[in-house]
Design a protein around this motif. Structure first.
Motif, PDB file in Angstrom:
ATOM      1  N   SER A  78      93.578 132.626  59.473  1.00  0.00           N
ATOM      2  CA  SER A  78      93.479 131.462  60.354  1.00  0.00           C
ATOM      3  C   SER A  78      92.857 130.251  59.664  1.00  0.00           C
ATOM      4  N   MET A  79      92.295 130.452  58.477  1.00  0.00           N
ATOM      5  CA  MET A  79      91.599 129.374  57.773  1.00  0.00           C
ATOM      6  C   MET A  79      92.384 128.897  56.558  1.00  0.00           C
ATOM      7  N   SER A  80      92.232 127.627  56.243  1.00  0.00           N
ATOM      8  CA  SER A  80      92.804 127.092  55.011  1.00  0.00           C
ATOM      9  C   SER A  80      91.981 127.575  53.832  1.00  0.00           C
ATOM     10  N   ALA A  81      92.497 127.407  52.635  1.00  0.00           N
ATOM     11  CA  ALA A  81      91.764 127.822  51.439  1.00  0.00           C
ATOM     12  C   ALA A  81      90.451 127.042  51.309  1.00  0.00           C
ATOM     13  N   MET A  82      90.483 125.753  51.648  1.00  0.00           N
ATOM     14  CA  MET A  82      89.273 124.947  51.557  1.00  0.00           C
ATOM     15  C   MET A  82      88.239 125.418  52.570  1.00  0.00           C
ATOM     16  N   ASP A  83      88.682 125.742  53.775  1.00  0.00           N
ATOM     17  CA  ASP A  83      87.762 126.260  54.791  1.00  0.00           C
ATOM     18  C   ASP A  83      87.135 127.570  54.331  1.00  0.00           C
ATOM     19  N   LYS A  84      87.955 128.440  53.749  1.00  0.00           N
ATOM     20  CA  LYS A  84      87.445 129.714  53.241  1.00  0.00           C
ATOM     21  C   LYS A  84      86.406 129.481  52.142  1.00  0.00           C
ATOM     22  N   LEU A  85      86.727 128.573  51.239  1.00  0.00           N
ATOM     23  CA  LEU A  85      85.825 128.296  50.128  1.00  0.00           C
ATOM     24  C   LEU A  85      84.497 127.753  50.636  1.00  0.00           C
ATOM     25  N   GLU A  86      84.561 126.855  51.611  1.00  0.00           N
ATOM     26  CA  GLU A  86      83.334 126.287  52.162  1.00  0.00           C
ATOM     27  C   GLU A  86      82.502 127.349  52.877  1.00  0.00           C
ATOM     28  N   LYS A  87      83.154 128.239  53.581  1.00  0.00           N
ATOM     29  CA  LYS A  87      82.429 129.308  54.272  1.00  0.00           C
ATOM     30  C   LYS A  87      81.792 130.264  53.280  1.00  0.00           C
ATOM     31  N   CYS A  88      82.489 130.550  52.179  1.00  0.00           N
ATOM     32  CA  CYS A  88      81.919 131.397  51.132  1.00  0.00           C
ATOM     33  C   CYS A  88      80.707 130.730  50.493  1.00  0.00           C
ATOM     34  N   ILE A  89      80.786 129.426  50.289  1.00  0.00           N
ATOM     35  CA  ILE A  89      79.660 128.678  49.718  1.00  0.00           C
ATOM     36  C   ILE A  89      78.465 128.744  50.664  1.00  0.00           C
ATOM     37  N   ASP A  90      78.707 128.541  51.963  1.00  0.00           N
ATOM     38  CA  ASP A  90      77.621 128.646  52.942  1.00  0.00           C
ATOM     39  C   ASP A  90      76.957 130.017  52.865  1.00  0.00           C
ATOM     40  N   SER A  91      77.756 131.061  52.838  1.00  0.00           N
ATOM     41  CA  SER A  91      77.224 132.425  52.795  1.00  0.00           C
ATOM     42  C   SER A  91      76.458 132.683  51.506  1.00  0.00           C
ATOM     43  N   PHE A  92      76.971 132.172  50.400  1.00  0.00           N
ATOM     44  CA  PHE A  92      76.337 132.364  49.103  1.00  0.00           C
ATOM     45  C   PHE A  92      74.986 131.668  49.051  1.00  0.00           C
ATOM     46  N   ILE A  93      74.934 130.410  49.483  1.00  0.00           N
ATOM     47  CA  ILE A  93      73.686 129.659  49.429  1.00  0.00           C
ATOM     48  C   ILE A  93      72.683 130.181  50.462  1.00  0.00           C
ATOM     49  N   ASN A  94      73.164 130.697  51.578  1.00  0.00           N
ATOM     50  CA  ASN A  94      72.253 131.281  52.564  1.00  0.00           C
ATOM     51  C   ASN A  94      71.479 132.454  51.987  1.00  0.00           C
ATOM     52  N   LYS A  95      72.012 133.088  50.944  1.00  0.00           N
ATOM     53  CA  LYS A  95      71.345 134.221  50.312  1.00  0.00           C
ATOM     54  C   LYS A  95      70.186 133.797  49.425  1.00  0.00           C
ATOM     55  N   VAL A  96      70.086 132.517  49.118  1.00  0.00           N
ATOM     56  CA  VAL A  96      69.004 132.035  48.260  1.00  0.00           C
ATOM     57  C   VAL A  96      67.707 132.051  49.057  1.00  0.00           C
ATOM     58  N   THR A  97      66.737 132.815  48.603  1.00  0.00           N
ATOM     59  CA  THR A  97      65.450 132.888  49.284  1.00  0.00           C
ATOM     60  C   THR A  97      64.323 132.706  48.284  1.00  0.00           C
ATOM     61  N   VAL A  98      63.179 132.301  48.795  1.00  0.00           N
ATOM     62  CA  VAL A  98      62.005 132.130  47.950  1.00  0.00           C
ATOM     63  C   VAL A  98      61.541 133.491  47.437  1.00  0.00           C
ATOM     64  N   ASN A  99      61.206 133.537  46.148  1.00  0.00           N
ATOM     65  CA  ASN A  99      60.729 134.770  45.513  1.00  0.00           C
ATOM     66  C   ASN A  99      61.684 135.936  45.744  1.00  0.00           C
ATOM     67  N   ASN A 100      62.974 135.675  45.572  1.00  0.00           N
ATOM     68  CA  ASN A 100      64.000 136.693  45.778  1.00  0.00           C
ATOM     69  C   ASN A 100      63.878 137.791  44.725  1.00  0.00           C
TER      70      ASN A 100
END
Length: 210
Positions: A78-100
């Motif tokens: 249901s998503m375009s490639a750009m939408d998918k890429l942006e959602k993957c970026i959101d998920s990837f950056i959400n994983k960044v935590t302090v003192n990971n």
């Protein structure tokens, strides 16, 4: 495997991840980990075999969780490639935590060049990069993205931006004028800034036809 055994296994992995990240692979003995986890050596050996097996299991667990998420996004028709890429970026950056702990663990050990062990870690890490690659290839094939894009360099840009901040926090803090190890700054300001930057950069590069 019963729920009790699964819970015990995850508990050992939680403890091992912290011990490996705190003291490093060489100093993290199975005896130390079993003691911290409150289990005997026989149980540790039963589940993981050796220190190498335990170390790889720690990494594999983290990678598989994110890999499943990326696959779900990539398979969403249901998503375009750009939408998918942006959602993957959101998920990837959400994983960044302090003192990971995991980020410290990977950074220290992947740079240690431990031969076969490092090769196995690299093989695990590449699977998530390849999910990004599939989405970009999909966009190129459909004509949504430019045909002449450098797919591999796009991936290094996405992962490299995050890694510069998490792997060199002292330098990144000086550059940004804020402490990247401050949880509030990371969550409220830095994560949104990273997401916006990467998305804008990729949109210009992938969609610009001038």
């Amino acid at each position: 495997m019963t729920k009790d055994k699964i819970d015990k296994k995850h508990h050992i992995l939680d403890v091992a991840e912290k011990v490996f990240s705190d003291v490093g692979y060489d100093a993290a003995s199975t005896r130390l980990i079993s003691g911290e986890a409150g289990v005997n050596m026989a149980m540790l050996s039963y589940y993981f075999g050796s220190k190498d097996g335990l170390f790889l299991a720690v990494i594999e667990r983290k990678i598989e969780m994110f890999h499943s998420l990326l696959q779900d996004i990539g398979n969403d028709s249901s998503m375009s490639a750009m939408d998918k890429l942006e959602k993957c970026i959101d998920s990837f950056i959400n994983k960044v935590t302090v003192n990971n702990c995991f980020a410290k663990l990977i950074n220290r050990e992947i740079m240690g060049n431990r031969g076969e062990l490092t090769d196995k870690i690299s093989g695990m890490l590449i699977v998530n990069a390849l999910e990004f690659k599939k989405i970009i290839q999909e966009g190129v094939a459909s004509g949504e993205f430019r045909k002449d894009v450098d797919i591999e360099m796009i991936i290094t840009t996405i992962f490299g931006t995050k890694n510069y901040i998490t792997n060199t926090p002292q330098v990144a803090s000086k550059l940004l004028g804020n402490n990247v190890n401050d949880a509030k700054f990371m969550e409220d300001e830095l994560k949104p800034r990273i997401k916006t930057y990467i998305k804008q950069l990729l949109k210009f590069y992938l969609l610009n036809n001038d």
